[in-house]
Design a protein around this motif. Sequence first.
Motif, PDB file in Angstrom:
ATOM      1  N   PRO A 235     -11.037  23.950  -2.720  1.00  7.27           N
ATOM      2  CA  PRO A 235     -11.302  23.660  -1.295  1.00  7.27           C
ATOM      3  C   PRO A 235     -10.028  23.563  -0.468  1.00  7.27           C
ATOM      4  N   ALA A 236      -8.983  22.948  -1.023  1.00 16.45           N
ATOM      5  CA  ALA A 236      -7.713  22.840  -0.285  1.00 16.45           C
ATOM      6  C   ALA A 236      -7.117  24.216  -0.034  1.00 16.45           C
ATOM      7  N   ALA A 237      -7.159  25.100  -1.046  1.00  9.80           N
ATOM      8  CA  ALA A 237      -6.622  26.448  -0.890  1.00  9.80           C
ATOM      9  C   ALA A 237      -7.424  27.240   0.127  1.00  9.80           C
ATOM     10  N   ILE A 238      -8.750  27.051   0.143  1.00 12.93           N
ATOM     11  CA  ILE A 238      -9.593  27.768   1.106  1.00 12.93           C
ATOM     12  C   ILE A 238      -9.308  27.304   2.522  1.00 12.93           C
ATOM     13  N   VAL A 239      -9.154  26.000   2.719  1.00 16.76           N
ATOM     14  CA  VAL A 239      -8.872  25.486   4.065  1.00 16.76           C
ATOM     15  C   VAL A 239      -7.530  26.005   4.566  1.00 16.76           C
ATOM     16  N   ALA A 240      -6.484  25.937   3.736  1.00 19.37           N
ATOM     17  CA  ALA A 240      -5.154  26.381   4.167  1.00 19.37           C
ATOM     18  C   ALA A 240      -5.162  27.860   4.536  1.00 19.37           C
ATOM     19  N   SER A 241      -5.720  28.695   3.662  1.00 23.74           N
ATOM     20  CA  SER A 241      -5.752  30.133   3.953  1.00 23.74           C
ATOM     21  C   SER A 241      -6.739  30.445   5.066  1.00 23.74           C
ATOM     22  N   GLY A 242      -7.832  29.661   5.154  1.00 21.33           N
ATOM     23  CA  GLY A 242      -8.822  29.901   6.204  1.00 21.33           C
ATOM     24  C   GLY A 242      -8.285  29.651   7.595  1.00 21.33           C
ATOM     25  N   LEU A 243      -7.378  28.679   7.737  1.00 23.16           N
ATOM     26  CA  LEU A 243      -6.783  28.404   9.046  1.00 23.16           C
ATOM     27  C   LEU A 243      -5.965  29.592   9.544  1.00 23.16           C
TER      28      LEU A 243
ATOM     29  N   ALA B  92      -4.767  21.258  12.696  1.00 22.28           N
ATOM     30  CA  ALA B  92      -3.499  21.284  11.966  1.00 22.28           C
ATOM     31  C   ALA B  92      -2.478  20.346  12.594  1.00 22.28           C
ATOM     32  N   SER B  93      -2.411  20.311  13.923  1.00 22.71           N
ATOM     33  CA  SER B  93      -1.465  19.425  14.598  1.00 22.71           C
ATOM     34  C   SER B  93      -1.811  17.963  14.350  1.00 22.71           C
ATOM     35  N   SER B  94      -3.111  17.653  14.329  1.00 21.20           N
ATOM     36  CA  SER B  94      -3.525  16.281  14.048  1.00 21.20           C
ATOM     37  C   SER B  94      -3.146  15.877  12.635  1.00 21.20           C
ATOM     38  N   VAL B  95      -3.306  16.796  11.695  1.00 22.92           N
ATOM     39  CA  VAL B  95      -2.973  16.506  10.303  1.00 22.92           C
ATOM     40  C   VAL B  95      -1.476  16.261  10.147  1.00 22.92           C
ATOM     41  N   LEU B  96      -0.665  16.984  10.896  1.00 23.70           N
ATOM     42  CA  LEU B  96       0.786  16.746  10.841  1.00 23.70           C
ATOM     43  C   LEU B  96       1.099  15.307  11.256  1.00 23.70           C
ATOM     44  N   ALA B  97       0.425  14.847  12.297  1.00 16.71           N
ATOM     45  CA  ALA B  97       0.625  13.465  12.745  1.00 16.71           C
ATOM     46  C   ALA B  97       0.133  12.478  11.693  1.00 16.71           C
ATOM     47  N   VAL B  98      -0.985  12.805  11.039  1.00 18.52           N
ATOM     48  CA  VAL B  98      -1.506  11.926   9.989  1.00 18.52           C
ATOM     49  C   VAL B  98      -0.524  11.846   8.825  1.00 18.52           C
ATOM     50  N   PHE B  99       0.062  12.985   8.455  1.00 20.66           N
ATOM     51  CA  PHE B  99       1.050  12.981   7.373  1.00 20.66           C
ATOM     52  C   PHE B  99       2.216  12.050   7.707  1.00 20.66           C
TER      53      PHE B  99
ATOM     54  N   SER C  73       5.371  17.840  -2.827  1.00 19.49           N
ATOM     55  CA  SER C  73       4.673  19.090  -2.542  1.00 19.49           C
ATOM     56  C   SER C  73       4.246  19.172  -1.075  1.00 19.49           C
ATOM     57  N   THR C  74       3.445  18.197  -0.623  1.00 24.60           N
ATOM     58  CA  THR C  74       3.040  18.191   0.782  1.00 24.60           C
ATOM     59  C   THR C  74       4.259  18.018   1.690  1.00 24.60           C
ATOM     60  N   GLY C  75       5.226  17.227   1.228  1.00 24.93           N
ATOM     61  CA  GLY C  75       6.450  17.035   2.001  1.00 24.93           C
ATOM     62  C   GLY C  75       7.230  18.322   2.174  1.00 24.93           C
ATOM     63  N   PHE C  76       7.209  19.162   1.140  1.00 33.79           N
ATOM     64  CA  PHE C  76       7.874  20.462   1.243  1.00 33.79           C
ATOM     65  C   PHE C  76       7.231  21.324   2.324  1.00 33.79           C
ATOM     66  N   PHE C  77       5.905  21.333   2.363  1.00 32.15           N
ATOM     67  CA  PHE C  77       5.215  22.101   3.394  1.00 32.15           C
ATOM     68  C   PHE C  77       5.516  21.533   4.785  1.00 32.15           C
TER      69      PHE C  77
ATOM     70  N   THR D 286      -2.196  21.036   6.024  1.00 37.96           N
ATOM     71  CA  THR D 286      -3.591  20.630   6.234  1.00 37.96           C
ATOM     72  C   THR D 286      -4.380  20.687   4.927  1.00 37.96           C
ATOM     73  N   GLY D 287      -4.246  21.794   4.188  1.00 42.02           N
ATOM     74  CA  GLY D 287      -4.950  21.904   2.917  1.00 42.02           C
ATOM     75  C   GLY D 287      -4.502  20.855   1.923  1.00 42.02           C
ATOM     76  N   ALA D 288      -3.184  20.635   1.851  1.00 39.60           N
ATOM     77  CA  ALA D 288      -2.653  19.659   0.896  1.00 39.60           C
ATOM     78  C   ALA D 288      -3.084  18.238   1.249  1.00 39.60           C
ATOM     79  N   LEU D 289      -3.041  17.890   2.527  1.00 39.12           N
ATOM     80  CA  LEU D 289      -3.385  16.527   2.924  1.00 39.12           C
ATOM     81  C   LEU D 289      -4.884  16.270   2.790  1.00 39.12           C
TER      82      LEU D 289
END
Length: 779
Positions: free
Chosen positions: A162-170, A601-608, A637-641, A675-678
């Motif tokens: 699901p995480a891979a699908i969300v990231a590539s789907g965006l 995606a922008s909201s997820v960046l703020a959440v991270f 990993s998520t930090g790298f992204f 977004t996918g990782a978080l």
Amino acid sequence: MSTRQKGGQSTKKATTPSPTSVDAVKDDFQPLQPSARSAVSSEWDYKLALFIITAIAFVTRFWGINHPNEVVFDEVHFGKFASYYLQRTYFFDVHPPFGKLLFALMGWFVGYDGHFHFDNIGDSYIKNNVPYVAFRAMPALLGALTVPTVFLIMWESGYTLPAAIVASGLVLFDNAHIGQTRLILLDATLVFAMSVSVLSYVRFYKMRHDPFGRKWWKWLLLTGVALSCVISTKYVGVFTFLTIGSAVALDLWGLLDINRKGGALSLRQFGKHFAARVTGLIVVPFIFYLFWFQVHFAILNRSGPGNDFMSPEFQETLSDNIMTANSVGIDYFDSITLRHKETKTYLHSHPDKYPLRYEDGRVSSQGQQVTGYPFNDTNNHWQVLPATSFPEDKLSGQRVKSGDLIKLRHLVTDSYLLSHDVASPYYPTNQEFTTVSVELADGDRHNDTLFELRIEGAKGKSDLKSLSSHFKLIHNPTKVAMWTHTKPLPEWAFKQAEINGNKNVQQTSNIWYVDEIPSLSADSERSKKEPRKIKHVPFFKKYFELQRAIFHHNNALTSSHPYSSQPIQWPFVLRGISFWTQNDTRQQIYFLGNPVGWWIASSVLAVFAGIVGADQLSQRRGVDSLDERTRSRFYNSTGFFFLAWAAHYLPFYLMGRQLFLHHYLPAHLASALVTGALLEFIFNLDPVALEENVDAKMAGKVANSTKKGGGPGTKRVVPARERMGGNSMLALWGAAGVVMTLVVGGWYFFLPLTYGKPGLSAAEVVRRKWLGYDLHFAK
């Protein structure tokens, strides 16, 4: 997710990774163990999802790619450059050559001869017999391949399906990525190369426990080649170097640790690691980067519109060069016209005087006006005279040379060019240029009429030649350079250009050249043209000259543009760019990201960022809310992204040049990874410490289990989807489904603006003006 108070019942002490750690994948991900290999082939769900996503990516990028059959937006530039390559005509552009060479290669494949020069938006491809679909197919192919590359990054990093699908789907259903990859533009090449760089580095990092092996070297070198393609397409590709370079620096810092897991390295071993990374990630990319410039110079061997950006010496390496073929040596007492290299205006004068006072109240000298004039007439004629008065017959035939002190006599008004310590009309810090009478020029004002001729690149006392000699005219007493610019003077100067004395003598816009010699008769010996040989200039000399020109003109792109935008607007997709319109059908292409996907995606960046802050604060207060393994994965990993997003976005705040929404596309891709990782992190899908290391593709654990019909002690692989309870996986799939439903809905709603069809009614256009989108046909 458990919360354990330090010093409580749990005796296991959690270690806190540095929040700045940017390793691509955590230490849990290792080369595949033999017992796990059979499990890899069973990852049919990932493989099926990858196939479906790739197929949809090709459909969304190639559907209706033949529409419109007209030149769209910046196709006027990059289509033109492809034609110039095919005609081997020298041109100048602020971007490196790799992406443009790919277009030329596609044109060569289909037998296109480069006859069409993409002069205007809206020009018909059909009428001009241009294989535009083939040109557009190249970025569409790279854009389609970018989507599965994003999926592979997530898969290789050990994330769930699901995480891979969300990231590539965006990325798959993003209108901006689709719109930019369906046209003859460079960003598809840039974004694809950036994504391959990240994927290659992830694969390289996973080989770290088998250093200097064949696969280790393969992925290291592939990372370097991909990085080279990024920087060879656009110079903003340096941000990808910043991303990978930061990860490599921290990796090397860890290798230097004497207490590192797996044993300390000797300085000799560390030196080998350091040298290998320098070779693979710096030397190899630089060699490939230079290679594309060598190809660029080898192909473009004929004179063309880019000549004016280069030095006369460079132009002499091109065939059919009018400048070198028609250049003539300048003698004293010749009548000449002088032209500014950058603005192409002529040095001009006329009897009218400067006004007593300018608009700001400053007082002028009220001397004769000296201006820049775009057209050639007799008021542009100046006679070159020596600094000391000599009869013409004594200096007849003597050449004007670099370093000479000269005087310039304006023939129509019989006055001499002069500069003095009086402020110019527009620049109070620059000196006014005017003329004075013969009596004053020979008397009290003699020194003020002296100018030093400095020919660019001259060796010793080189002859001044028309067209081919580019020079600065330096006022001898005050050492200012004669200069002009594009802002016209007021009506009192007939809106002609200002000529003034620039105190910044080194400024490259101080360059002039002799355009014509009106006094030269057609039967003069100097008018006879001899065959010119094409000169050879070493590669690095041409390369450094072109680099200087590129960076100078890149920095000069500061003028306003109706569709430019600021970085603060990009993550929220506040405005886009009008690419193309057709009034009859009410069709338009408006470059715009999928607002739903970008806002998520922008909201997820703020959440991270918020989670990082909360975790650091809680640890300061002795509350350990994350287990060691989850925290390591989150930061590393998520930090790298997240670092990839920041490195591709934040530097734009430091730039003063024109900026547009498409500059955010690499950062948006990185935000999709975050977004996918978080999303996976939120559902706590990796709470269990792994007992043994396994391949990131499996991202599972190796646990003791009982083989069917056998005894204890046999290892089996537990895939990522088995690392959680059924409810957690179900919740994750539900969240992924909601996100993708919203994203697909946003994509479909704005689809007519991305594909340019169908045409929309005024009401339909208004419904799509969610924010400040300046859409056409809203009335």
